[in-house]
Scaffold this active site. Structure first.
Site: not given
Ligand code: FCB
Length: 491
Positions: A102, A146, A191, A319, A321, A394
């Site tokens: 990607r 992006h 995002e 995505n 985290y 992500e």
């Molecule tokens: C996300 C972004 C990516 C990167 C990660 C850590 O929010 O999409 O570009 O910065 O965080």
């Protein structure tokens, strides 16, 4: 590392976290056949070459040159020089055994001023990249936006302007016309929450504006741009498979009280449902519309917009985290996560919403680690929304790490993070969630937006002074996972 063959990938052996791939046990948690094993990057974070082949300036070029916006005054001018080294980087992907990659396409390379005929040299770069990937047997997954909006479009008002949505659809049409014969999987916007709220509300990201009402309009126009682009692309190549990538969080109230539960509802609304509902159901959540009534969000939404946005995705990118724990009580302290929603934000529609640390371990970004949150995000989508193929577009962990004396990067914490999140993803699959692939953020260390080069997310370490690439332990570990098609039992 040696290059695994396709059959290795299906039937080969698997390494325990951090161990050498050669001595690994067989996978016990096997992912479904055809599961995509990928890694992700974005144009401004890796390409460099900001003045080459007719590229125009983007809002990130401008933001990086605004004093105090990016740590150490870092810029993406050179980044990791992927524009010139993409063939070596594709070779690295082959060594890892990636089945999909990607990356994002830089709008200002394709349309230097954000409109008008495409710049052939810009399109040619992506054609060369796509062809190199296909030759290596790696499926290209381009993302069209992006975050690098052409500066000329920001000068005309940026995403809060409705016209930007239609400029985006034109641009998407040009890229899709050039690559649609060889690329099947597409992501429109990455995002949209970050672009809207970090870009136009908190000002932490380009273009650095602090205008809550404009941020909400930006959110709608990003979705409208997505939906309009999907229509244009489908008309050109009906076989394309198109989605958007949203950053989702599990959101918990800090306590059982009404104020905390209401704060969690508001944050879940703005962070998750403001994007999921229109994309998957064709409507905005009524409670969120009520929360933001004073900002006149509804006036941005015109007749037909939600039909354009709704049910437009063939797949949804997630995505993931971290998690948020929130309180509505100003007496509770302990800010845990950077968010434009913290403190007394008028756009959450209440006097106070605060983000609370729970004591979970954090990554080098200070983000709490909770793989269970990924499981909850995936199963919630499956439970509450119409069925759609899901991809984790992500997931990863950033640290400030450097090679040891022997040159190796022993990134045990990243291996543990990825291992835990893949287990959570596997559990969701066994419960029926249609998760079809997983992309590590990121392939390479790179420019981490307002953090500059201080945070590293790569599977592959980059020495920024020499551009030398060194696969970290996590790269070896991930190659083993891909070869095995899954993870070993933990016992
Ligand atoms: C996300 C972004 C990516 C990167 C990660 C850590 O929010 O999409 O570009 O910065 O965080």
């Amino acid at each position: 590392m040696t290059s695994p063959t396709q059959s290795d990938r299906q039937h080969g052996e698997q390494t325990a976290p951090g161990a050498d791939t050669d001595t690994a046990p067989t996978a016990a948690l096997v992912f479904p056949a055809g599961f995509r094993w990928g890694a992700a990057t974005a144009a401004y974070q890796i390409e460099g070459a900001v003045d080459e082949d007719g590229r125009g300036p983007s809002i990130w070029d401008t933001f990086c040159r605004t004093p105090g916006k990016v740590l150490n005054g870092d810029t993406g001018d050179v980044a990791v020089d992927h524009y010139h080294r993409f063939r070596d980087d594709v070779a690295l992907m082959s060594e890892l055994g990636l089945t999909a990659y990607r990356f994002s396409i830089s709008w200002p390379r394709v349309q230097p001023d954000g409109s008008g005929p495409p710049n052939q040299a810009g399109l040619d770069f992506y054609r060369r990249l796509v062809d190199a990937l296909l030759e290596a047997g790696i499926e290209p997954w381009p993302t069209l936006y992006h975050w690098d909006l052409p500066q000329a479009l920001e000068d005309a008002g940026g995403w809060p302007e409705r016209d930007t949505a239609f400029r985006f659809a034109d641009y998407a049409g040009h890229v899709h016309a050039a690559l649609g014969d060889r690329v099947t999987r597409w992501t429109t916007v990455n995002e949209p929450w970050c672009t809207a709220f970090l870009g136009y509300a908190s000002g932490e990201h380009a273009p650095g504006r602090r205008e809550p009402a404009a941020a909400l309009r930006a959110a709608h126009h990003l979705l409208l741009g997505h939906g309009t682009a999907v229509r244009a692309m489908r008309a050109q190549h009906p076989g394309s498979r198109i989605g958007a990538a949203v950053n989702l969080y599990a959101v918990d109230p800090a306590g059982d009280g009404e104020r905390d539960r209401d704060a969690a509802r508001r944050i879940d609304g703005l962070q998750n449902r403001l994007f999921l509902d229109p994309l998957l159901r064709g409507s905005y959540p009524a409670d969120v519309l009520a929360d933001v009534e004073s900002l006149d969000f509804a006036s941005a939404v015109r007749d037909g917009d939600l039909e354009t946005i709704g049910r437009s995705v063939d797949q949804l990118g997630i995505n993931y985290y971290s998690v948020f724990t929130v309180t509505g009580d100003p007496e509770v302290t302990g800010q845990a996560a950077s968010s434009p929603f913290s403190t007394h934000s008028p756009w959450v529609g209440s006097d106070f919403v605060g983000f609370v640390g729970t004591g979970r371990p954090v990554t080098g970004m200070g983000w709490e680690i909770d793989a269970g949150g990924l499981h909850r995000v995936l199963t919630r989508l499956h439970r509450e929304y119409p069925p759609v193929d899901l991809y984790i577009t992500e997931n990863g962990a950033g640290y400030d790490e450097s090679p040891g004396a022997d040159g190796a990067v022993r990134d045990t914490s990243r291996v543990e993070y990825l291992d835990a999140h893949l287990r959570a993803a596997h559990a969701a699959i066994t419960e029926g969630v249609p998760l079809r692939g997983y992309f590590v953020w990121s392939l390479l260390d790179n420019f981490e937006w307002s953090w500059g080069y201080s945070k590293r997310f790569g599977l592959v370490h980059v020495d920024y002074s020499t551009q030398r690439r060194v696969p970290k332990d996590s790269a070896r570990w991930y190659a083993g996972v891909i070869r095995a098609g899954g993870l070993p039992d933990r016992s």
